[in-house]
Design an enzyme around this catalytic site. Structure first.
Site, short mmCIF file in Angstrom:
data_model
loop_
_atom_site.label_atom_id
_atom_site.label_comp_id
_atom_site.label_asym_id
_atom_site.label_seq_id
_atom_site.Cartn_x
_atom_site.Cartn_y
_atom_site.Cartn_z
N SER A 44 0.81 -1.22 0.00
CA SER A 44 0.00 0.00 0.00
C SER A 44 0.84 1.26 0.00
O SER A 44 0.50 2.25 -0.66
CB SER A 44 -0.94 0.00 1.21
OG SER A 44 -1.76 -1.15 1.22
N HIS B 277 0.66 4.54 4.33
CA HIS B 277 -0.03 5.18 3.21
C HIS B 277 0.41 6.63 3.06
O HIS B 277 0.74 7.08 1.95
CB HIS B 277 -1.54 5.12 3.43
CG HIS B 277 -2.11 3.74 3.32
ND1 HIS B 277 -3.46 3.49 3.24
CD2 HIS B 277 -1.51 2.52 3.27
CE1 HIS B 277 -3.67 2.20 3.13
NE2 HIS B 277 -2.50 1.59 3.16
#
Length: 298
Positions: A202, A249
């Protein structure tokens, strides 16, 4: 008597010049660049008149090679000069899938060995980045367990990867991907609890989001769909902080945008040197973050 033709121009014994490549063929056509006579089989249409094959070949060598906005060679789908064929993107997806299958077959041993972990007791002994296992900063970015996790990450990589790879070039695209993964891991290592594990691509994928925004801005593209998709992903991230590592993230997003900016806004003079030094500077900052956190945990 017959007048002499241009220097180096063959001439038939009876008068009409002959093709310099086919001495037996009479012709009244001359190359507009060197003025040598050429027959209809040898002449090449030009913007004005015709040229001989030698002049066309020489002219081709002087044409500047096409480059992307980041300075990479433009490639075709077959790998030759024109889109990239997304070779790096496909390879990254294949590698992530291969590691996921390995995790399914072998089990938690692979996860325990390569997951992002600050410092914790694993298998009766201390393990983690603070214990010198720096490889976890990268290996965690290729680890997945749940099918939905790898599905969403690989979908994002497949959606963002090919156009970015085409615009940045293979080496620069891979650099942005890996530096983004490192950025996500570094921020997670800095802020998360020392025994909190993290895994998944991610951070790198969010880095591609950041890179796509920078590249799109550089090309004056309509960024509204991309921004909307990024906002949706960020909302999902912060609504599920108990299951999703928001630090990876955010870290990947910021570092990916910075790395892409170094690529596409580099000055044309000494562009490669600027890009290399800029990426090296980003990596140095991330290494500093890791060293600082390690000193705290040690």
């Amino acid at each position: 008597m017959h007048g002499d033709g241009p220097a180096g121009s063959p001439q038939g014994p009876a008068g009409p010049p002959v093709c310099y490549r086919h001495p037996g063929r009479e012709t009244h056509i001359r190359c507009t660049r060197c003025e040598r006579p050429v027959c209809t089989d040898c002449m090449v249409s030009a913007s004005v008149g015709f040229q001989c094959p030698d002049c066309v070949q020489a002219g081709g060598r002087t044409v500047r090679e096409a480059r992307t906005i980041a300075g990479a060679r433009v490639r075709n789908t077959d790998g030759s000069a024109g889109a990239t064929g997304a070779v790096v993107t496909k390879t990254l997806i294949g590698l992530n899938l291969a590691v996921w299958i390995l995790v399914l077959v072998v089990g938690d041993k692979v996860v325990d060995r390569f997951i992002l972990l600050g410092r914790a007791v694993v298998g009766g002994q201390w393990a983690g980045i603070a214990e010198g296992e720096w490889y976890r900063l990268f290996t965690a970015a290729f680890l997945h367990q749940e099918p939905w996790h790898i599905l969403f990450n690989m979908f994002g990589l497949w959606m963002l990867g090919p156009p970015l790879e085409a615009m940045l070039g293979r080496v620069r695209f891979l650099t942005v991907y890996l530096v983004s993964a490192l950025g996500g891991s570094a921020l997670s290592y800095l802020i998360a609890a020392q025994n909190q594990g993290s895994l998944g691509a991610s951070g790198a994928v969010f880095g591609l989001f950041g890179a796509a925004l920078v590249v799109g801005r550089r090309m004056n593209a309509d960024l509204r769909p991309l921004i909307a998709l990024l906002v949706i992903n960020l909302v999902i991230t912060f609504l599920n902080v108990s299951r999703i590592d928001w630090r990876a993230h955010v870290g990947g997003l910021v570092v990916g945008a910075l790395a892409a900016a170094c690529m596409v806004h580099a000055p044309k003079n000494h562009r490669v040197a600027f890009q290399v030094l800029s990426i090296a500077g980003i990596v140095a900052v991330l290494v500093g973050i890791v060293l600082f956190r390690t000193s705290q945990l040690s």
